[in-house]
Motif scaffolding. Sequence first.
Motif, PDB file in Angstrom:
ATOM      1  N   VAL A 204       1.013  -1.161  -0.662  1.00 45.03           N
ATOM      2  CA  VAL A 204      -0.118   0.038  -0.173  1.00 45.03           C
ATOM      3  C   VAL A 204       0.830   1.234  -0.271  1.00 45.03           C
ATOM      4  CG1 VAL A 204      -2.012   1.536   1.295  1.00 45.03           C
ATOM      5  CG2 VAL A 204      -1.598  -1.261   1.006  1.00 45.03           C
ATOM      6  N   THR A 205       0.479   2.228  -0.972  1.00 49.30           N
ATOM      7  CA  THR A 205       1.020   3.205  -0.996  1.00 49.30           C
ATOM      8  C   THR A 205      -0.225   4.655  -0.333  1.00 49.30           C
ATOM      9  OG1 THR A 205       2.476   2.900  -2.730  1.00 49.30           O
ATOM     10  CG2 THR A 205       2.393   4.977  -2.332  1.00 49.30           C
ATOM     11  N   VAL A 206       0.820   5.358   0.382  1.00 53.68           N
ATOM     12  CA  VAL A 206      -0.215   6.461   1.095  1.00 53.68           C
ATOM     13  C   VAL A 206       0.356   7.465   0.887  1.00 53.68           C
ATOM     14  CG1 VAL A 206       0.955   7.155   3.352  1.00 53.68           C
ATOM     15  CG2 VAL A 206      -1.446   7.472   2.842  1.00 53.68           C
ATOM     16  N   PHE A 207      -0.593   8.474  -0.388  1.00 55.48           N
ATOM     17  CA  PHE A 207      -0.389   9.699  -0.595  1.00 55.48           C
ATOM     18  C   PHE A 207      -0.967  11.018  -0.622  1.00 55.48           C
ATOM     19  CE2 PHE A 207      -2.926   7.915  -4.502  1.00 55.48           C
ATOM     20  CZ  PHE A 207      -2.789   8.715  -4.798  1.00 55.48           C
ATOM     21  N   GLY A 208      -0.716  12.040  -0.949  1.00 54.82           N
ATOM     22  CA  GLY A 208      -1.413  13.514  -0.438  1.00 54.82           C
ATOM     23  C   GLY A 208      -0.860  14.739  -1.086  1.00 54.82           C
ATOM     24  N   GLU A 209      -1.682  14.970  -0.536  1.00 52.18           N
ATOM     25  CA  GLU A 209      -1.641  16.732  -0.913  1.00 52.18           C
ATOM     26  C   GLU A 209      -2.131  18.026   0.104  1.00 52.18           C
ATOM     27  OE1 GLU A 209      -1.705  20.715  -2.949  1.00 52.18           O
ATOM     28  OE2 GLU A 209      -3.574  19.654  -2.489  1.00 52.18           O
ATOM     29  N   SER A 210      -1.190  18.788  -0.049  1.00 54.72           N
ATOM     30  CA  SER A 210      -0.939  19.763   1.106  1.00 54.72           C
ATOM     31  C   SER A 210      -1.556  19.464   2.575  1.00 54.72           C
ATOM     32  CB  SER A 210      -2.531  20.521   0.562  1.00 54.72           C
ATOM     33  OG  SER A 210      -2.514  22.497   1.097  1.00 54.72           O
ATOM     34  N   PHE A 229       0.841   0.486   5.291  1.00 52.49           N
ATOM     35  CA  PHE A 229       1.692   0.897   4.731  1.00 52.49           C
ATOM     36  C   PHE A 229       2.757   1.306   4.213  1.00 52.49           C
ATOM     37  CE2 PHE A 229       1.478   5.402   6.735  1.00 52.49           C
ATOM     38  CZ  PHE A 229       2.363   5.408   6.389  1.00 52.49           C
ATOM     39  N   VAL A 230       3.262   0.621   3.335  1.00 58.53           N
ATOM     40  CA  VAL A 230       5.199   1.055   2.753  1.00 58.53           C
ATOM     41  C   VAL A 230       5.825   1.657   1.346  1.00 58.53           C
ATOM     42  CG1 VAL A 230       5.082  -1.835   3.317  1.00 58.53           C
ATOM     43  CG2 VAL A 230       4.657  -0.971   0.721  1.00 58.53           C
ATOM     44  N   ASN A 231       5.028   2.593   1.492  1.00 60.66           N
ATOM     45  CA  ASN A 231       5.630   3.432   0.865  1.00 60.66           C
ATOM     46  C   ASN A 231       4.527   5.084   1.037  1.00 60.66           C
ATOM     47  OD1 ASN A 231       7.067   1.549  -0.808  1.00 60.66           O
ATOM     48  ND2 ASN A 231       5.733   1.457  -2.567  1.00 60.66           N
ATOM     49  N   ALA A 451       4.661   2.772  -6.611  1.00 64.57           N
ATOM     50  CA  ALA A 451       3.571   2.329  -5.999  1.00 64.57           C
ATOM     51  C   ALA A 451       3.725   0.936  -6.166  1.00 64.57           C
ATOM     52  CB  ALA A 451       1.572   2.662  -6.374  1.00 64.57           C
ATOM     53  N   LYS A 452       4.388   0.050  -7.077  1.00 63.55           N
ATOM     54  CA  LYS A 452       4.858  -0.808  -7.885  1.00 63.55           C
ATOM     55  C   LYS A 452       5.686  -0.998  -7.167  1.00 63.55           C
ATOM     56  CE  LYS A 452       2.139  -0.521 -12.220  1.00 63.55           C
ATOM     57  NZ  LYS A 452       1.973  -0.846 -13.722  1.00 63.55           N
ATOM     58  N   THR A 453       6.439  -1.171  -7.346  1.00 67.07           N
ATOM     59  CA  THR A 453       8.225  -1.448  -6.995  1.00 67.07           C
ATOM     60  C   THR A 453       8.701  -1.190  -6.192  1.00 67.07           C
ATOM     61  OG1 THR A 453       9.199   0.088  -8.423  1.00 67.07           O
ATOM     62  CG2 THR A 453       8.163  -1.579  -9.203  1.00 67.07           C
ATOM     63  N   GLY A 454       8.391   0.653  -5.495  1.00 68.45           N
ATOM     64  CA  GLY A 454       8.637   1.153  -3.853  1.00 68.45           C
ATOM     65  C   GLY A 454      10.740   2.134  -4.990  1.00 68.45           C
ATOM     66  N   ASP A 455       9.816   2.386  -6.316  1.00 64.22           N
ATOM     67  CA  ASP A 455      11.349   2.763  -6.878  1.00 64.22           C
ATOM     68  C   ASP A 455      10.619   4.033  -8.154  1.00 64.22           C
ATOM     69  OD1 ASP A 455      13.038   4.247  -8.537  1.00 64.22           O
ATOM     70  OD2 ASP A 455      14.529   2.978  -7.482  1.00 64.22           O
ATOM     71  N   PRO A 456      10.373   5.261  -8.423  1.00 67.30           N
ATOM     72  CA  PRO A 456       9.860   5.330  -9.094  1.00 67.30           C
ATOM     73  C   PRO A 456      10.167   5.402 -10.672  1.00 67.30           C
ATOM     74  CG  PRO A 456      10.955   7.259  -8.042  1.00 67.30           C
ATOM     75  CD  PRO A 456      10.853   6.125  -7.214  1.00 67.30           C
ATOM     76  N   ASN A 457      11.551   4.665 -10.627  1.00 62.12           N
ATOM     77  CA  ASN A 457      12.370   5.160 -12.157  1.00 62.12           C
ATOM     78  C   ASN A 457      11.513   3.940 -12.282  1.00 62.12           C
ATOM     79  OD1 ASN A 457      14.500   7.124 -12.080  1.00 62.12           O
ATOM     80  ND2 ASN A 457      14.609   5.910  -9.938  1.00 62.12           N
ATOM     81  N   ALA A 458      11.736   4.502 -14.268  1.00 63.46           N
ATOM     82  CA  ALA A 458      10.651   3.511 -15.169  1.00 63.46           C
ATOM     83  C   ALA A 458      11.374   3.565 -16.427  1.00 63.46           C
ATOM     84  CB  ALA A 458       9.338   3.203 -15.032  1.00 63.46           C
TER      85      ALA A 458
END
Length: 505
Positions: A204-210, A229-231, A451-458
């Motif tokens: 699970v990735t938790v994300f939010g703004e402000s 969550f892990v991310n 969210a898929k890999t724990g690393d934003p690079n693709a």
Amino acid sequence: MKAVLPALALLLAAAAPADQAPVVRTDGGALRGATADGIASFKGIPYAAAPVGALRWHAPAPVAGWTGTRDATGYGNDCVQSRMPGDVANSNQPMSEDCLFLNVWTPQPRAGARLPVMVYIHGGGFSTGSGSAAILDGTRLAARGVVVVTLNYRLGRFGFFATPPLTREAAGGATGNWGLMDQIAALDWVRRNIAAFGGDAANVTVFGESAGGESVGRLMVSPAAKGLFVNAIAASGGGRDSWPDLAAAEAKGVAFATREKVAPDDLAALRALPVDKVQGGINLLNGDEAHYSGPITDGRIVTGDTDTLLAAGAARGIRAIVGSNSDELGFIPAPFLKAFAEKASATLGPGADAVRAAYGSAESYERHVSSDLTFTEPAFSLATRAATAGAPTWLYRFGYVAEEKRAALPGAVHASDVPFQFDNLAAAGITPTAADLTVAKQVADYWTHFAKTGDPNARGLPAWPRFAPAAPVMLRIAGDKTDTAPADAPTIKAIAAARDAAKKK
């Protein structure tokens, strides 16, 4: 036989919409959603009991189960608030205290798919906002192979309120931060139920703004959210501020009760106050500071400041993206910026002169210091602390402005990144160009790959180096290109030094 086939085809066609409506079973009961563009959605799902009557200012209670199959094709109520006119983060839903609903989008609404899960916490200064806003529609993110969840949580005085009798009623449990308790309850609902929608509760990735980004930071270091969550992605969430302690919040709660001519010890009378009296017009422009505390360092959910706890390793094991926009407060008219700058610099103590000098001119200082104090430096410092404590961390600066808005906006203002995160530019009233769509795709791809890999690079995305405090680099998403740049500008280093020195005293 030939005569029968056309009639059979018509019968099947008429039955197809109902047959295709996805049904999942949660621990509350069965839900029937809808499918559009290959993505199943389930809306208006109650994740906690309605916080009304005796449950006003009470920890989230379990949902009473239902029999049969509940319709989940429409959003639930928004939480009570004073909406800001013209805010694209508004929804059109009715407002009610009965508002603890969440929404799910999934490309594979079946158990066993084990897709990564992204849970979004909306912004709005903890006083406005909705998980049902059009810009937060999860369809386009879910199409990238993730399950998306948005949620409502109690706002304003409904979500953040303390008095001594409420503290006694909690009997040593958490009190005051009812809205944060809602967020945690929603994440716990995800843990228990998301597998039925094709999600992986272990990813699970938790994300939010402000305020949502600030919530993410607080949850990263909260013992109450451990393991949910892990991310984490904290966008424009600040994180260098201190919330009032429980005693200060209780004092404001007592002041509110006194204003409303209610005995502070009379919880039944407080809980019976009309909704409009409790809401009291609180929003981003009206903080009712004499009678409203906002979020609290309550000692159970929030045990200290985010930056301090990050430095102590409280978020160890959580991978994080942290960032801000290039011109967060650029929407403030120039005549007001000087007053904002003076108020902001009052927090810097003896280091204020060094910060002014780092900007090189009074004009530059007044134009940028408020944004840098509130958003840019906190993102840099949180990334530094998290990475130093061993958490894999990536820092970004979002500076892209939709082409049709560039004549009016020199940089990316607060919240302008949210439609890009969700790849929902049209829902924000933007007529996107090819360049706009390219950047929206890029941001959404970074987020979902993280969210898929724990690393934003693709593959196909500009390289984004992991944050290293010794040589800090950030991803810069700008008007002409996405690249990397040093993150430790002299102005940001000066603010960080001044703040750290003031905090040690």
